[in-house]
Design a protein around this motif. Structure first.
Motif, PDB file in Angstrom:
ATOM      1  N   SER A   1      91.180  30.895  10.643  1.00 33.21           N
ATOM      2  CA  SER A   1      90.215  31.956  10.350  1.00 33.21           C
ATOM      3  C   SER A   1      90.949  33.274  10.102  1.00 33.21           C
ATOM      4  N   ASN A   2      90.208  34.212   9.578  1.00 32.05           N
ATOM      5  CA  ASN A   2      90.692  35.537   9.134  1.00 32.05           C
ATOM      6  C   ASN A   2      91.475  35.423   7.821  1.00 32.05           C
TER       7      ASN A   2
ATOM      8  N   ARG B   1      97.775  42.449  17.476  1.00 31.98           N
ATOM      9  CA  ARG B   1      97.758  41.168  18.189  1.00 31.98           C
ATOM     10  C   ARG B   1      99.104  40.452  18.244  1.00 31.98           C
TER      11      ARG B   1
ATOM     12  N   SER C   1      92.900  34.434  16.195  1.00 35.28           N
ATOM     13  CA  SER C   1      93.419  35.453  17.111  1.00 35.28           C
ATOM     14  C   SER C   1      94.813  35.077  17.621  1.00 35.28           C
TER      15      SER C   1
ATOM     16  N   ASP D   1      83.711  32.558  11.409  1.00 36.81           N
ATOM     17  CA  ASP D   1      84.790  32.223  10.467  1.00 36.81           C
ATOM     18  C   ASP D   1      85.578  30.975  10.856  1.00 36.81           C
ATOM     19  N   ASN D   2      85.372  30.446  12.052  1.00 33.14           N
ATOM     20  CA  ASN D   2      85.862  29.098  12.377  1.00 33.14           C
ATOM     21  C   ASN D   2      84.725  28.075  12.285  1.00 33.14           C
TER      22      ASN D   2
ATOM     23  N   ARG E   1      90.469  40.013  21.275  1.00 31.62           N
ATOM     24  CA  ARG E   1      89.548  40.900  20.539  1.00 31.62           C
ATOM     25  C   ARG E   1      89.489  42.293  21.164  1.00 31.62           C
TER      26      ARG E   1
ATOM     27  N   THR F   1      90.676  34.264  22.899  1.00 30.70           N
ATOM     28  CA  THR F   1      90.119  35.118  21.851  1.00 30.70           C
ATOM     29  C   THR F   1      89.399  36.320  22.449  1.00 30.70           C
TER      30      THR F   1
ATOM     31  N   PHE G   1      88.934  39.259   8.352  1.00 37.37           N
ATOM     32  CA  PHE G   1      88.599  39.276   9.787  1.00 37.37           C
ATOM     33  C   PHE G   1      87.111  38.967  10.002  1.00 37.37           C
ATOM     34  N   ASP G   2      86.856  37.895  10.717  1.00 36.30           N
ATOM     35  CA  ASP G   2      85.492  37.422  11.040  1.00 36.30           C
ATOM     36  C   ASP G   2      84.708  36.944   9.814  1.00 36.30           C
TER      37      ASP G   2
ATOM     38  N   HIS H   1      81.184  35.250  15.847  1.00 40.80           N
ATOM     39  CA  HIS H   1      81.980  35.201  14.606  1.00 40.80           C
ATOM     40  C   HIS H   1      81.944  33.767  14.087  1.00 40.80           C
TER      41      HIS H   1
END
Ligand code: HSE
Length: 308
Positions: free
Chosen positions: A15-16, A234, A261, A140-141, A187, A183, A21-22, A138
């Motif tokens: 993801s991302n 991160r 993340s 995105d996964n 975050r 995560t 991002f998200d 989120h």
């Protein structure tokens, strides 16, 4: 088919993908979660962990059970199910371990119930589980784990998810250094506000990445895989991250960044051979620093969660 039992595969996801991002993510062919779901007569969710990952067995704390409970509530089913986790992506690895479990749970239970909900309608239930893991909504996964391919979350309210076309020789190398990153904690490192200039950089790169993927413009993809929102905050626990990126690009990566993340790092590559060679280069980075790691080489998977 025995309508008391189903075996499900939920794929890992990145993801991302740099600037998304998200908002952006894609499915891998492997690794993935495998889960056997059975009806039981208890009227409850019963969790059995054979994955060796020490998963929480309290249904209120297990992401897959929370997703399952959300689905069962919507369809007003009082039935009980056993969720048997047989293979599990390492939790906290940055390749969508919780999303794979949430998606597998809702797809499997929906199947056993005779598919009262369509795939899109399952996503909010998978998200309810994911929220436990990340403290945020989120998708995105979840979206690529459910639908396969590369997915863009155009908007969250209401949820608007689109597949992005991509070149068929796009592969990915992912190296997972042996750390666990939660995560929810990761975050907290990200600033709530971003300067306009940073927002413009990110918007330009996300638009460029989507356009590059859709048109097969590798040079545009390469210029666009960069994250100004989250990644800079991160990578503290990844020694020599900039150097790792540099080496991966020199070895032939089209774009390298933190997977979700973290701590996993992904590289987009043209073709499987290139992905294998870039993957080895990324592995050497960690191995040379005495950090154990795993390497995954995969096409972008067209398939999302599936019954096996
Ligand atoms: N977009 C999420 C994040 C993905 O970066 O926190 C977490 O896997």
């Amino acid at each position: 088919m025995d309508h008391r039992e189903v075996k499900i595969y939920g794929p890992a996801t990145v993801s991302n993908v740099g600037p998304g991002f998200d908002l952006l993510g894609f499915a891998l062919e492997s690794p993935g979660d495998e889960m056997i779901i059975r009806r039981n007569d208890s009227g409850k969710l019963v969790l059995i962990d054979e994955s060796g990952c020490n998963l929480p067995l309290d249904p209120a704390k297990n992401v897959a059970a929370v997703a399952a409970a959300s689905l069962l509530e919507e369809v007003a089913s009082g039935e009980g199910f056993e969720l048997r986790f047989t293979r599990k992506i390492n939790p906290g690895s940055g390749v969508g371990s919780s999303a794979a479990s949430c998606v597998a749970a809702v797809v499997g239970i929906n199947e056993l119930l005779g598919n009262p909900l369509n795939t899109m309608a399952l996503i909010p239930h998978a998200l309810a589980g994911e929220r436990i893991a990340s403290g945020a909504t989120h998708a995105d996964n979840i979206a690529p784990a459910m639908l396969g391919g590369i997915t863009l979350i155009r908007g969250y309210d209401p949820l608007d998810i689109k597949h992005i076309p991509y070149p068929k020789d796009l592969w990915c190398a992912v190296v997972h250094p042996e750390y666990e990153v939660k995560t929810v904690e990761s975050r907290k490192l990200i600033p709530e506000q971003v300067p306009l200039k940073t927002a413009l950089t990110q918007c330009g790169n996300l638009a460029g990445l989507v356009a590059g993927l859709a048109t097969g413009d590798y040079s545009l993809i390469s210029r666009s895989v960069s994250d100004a929102f989250a990644e800079p905050y991160r990578t503290g626990q990844l020694p020599g991250f900039d150097e790792l990126k540099q080496h991966a690009i020199e070895a032939g990566s089209i774009g390298t960044g933190l997977s979700g993340s973290g701590p996993s790092v992904f590289s987009l590559c043209r073709g499987g051979d290139m992905a294998a060679s870039v993957g080895r280069c990324m592995q050497e980075h960690f191995t040379g620093r005495g950090i154990r790691n795993d390497l995954y080489i995969s096409r972008i998977s067209e398939a999302g969660c599936k019954i096996i």
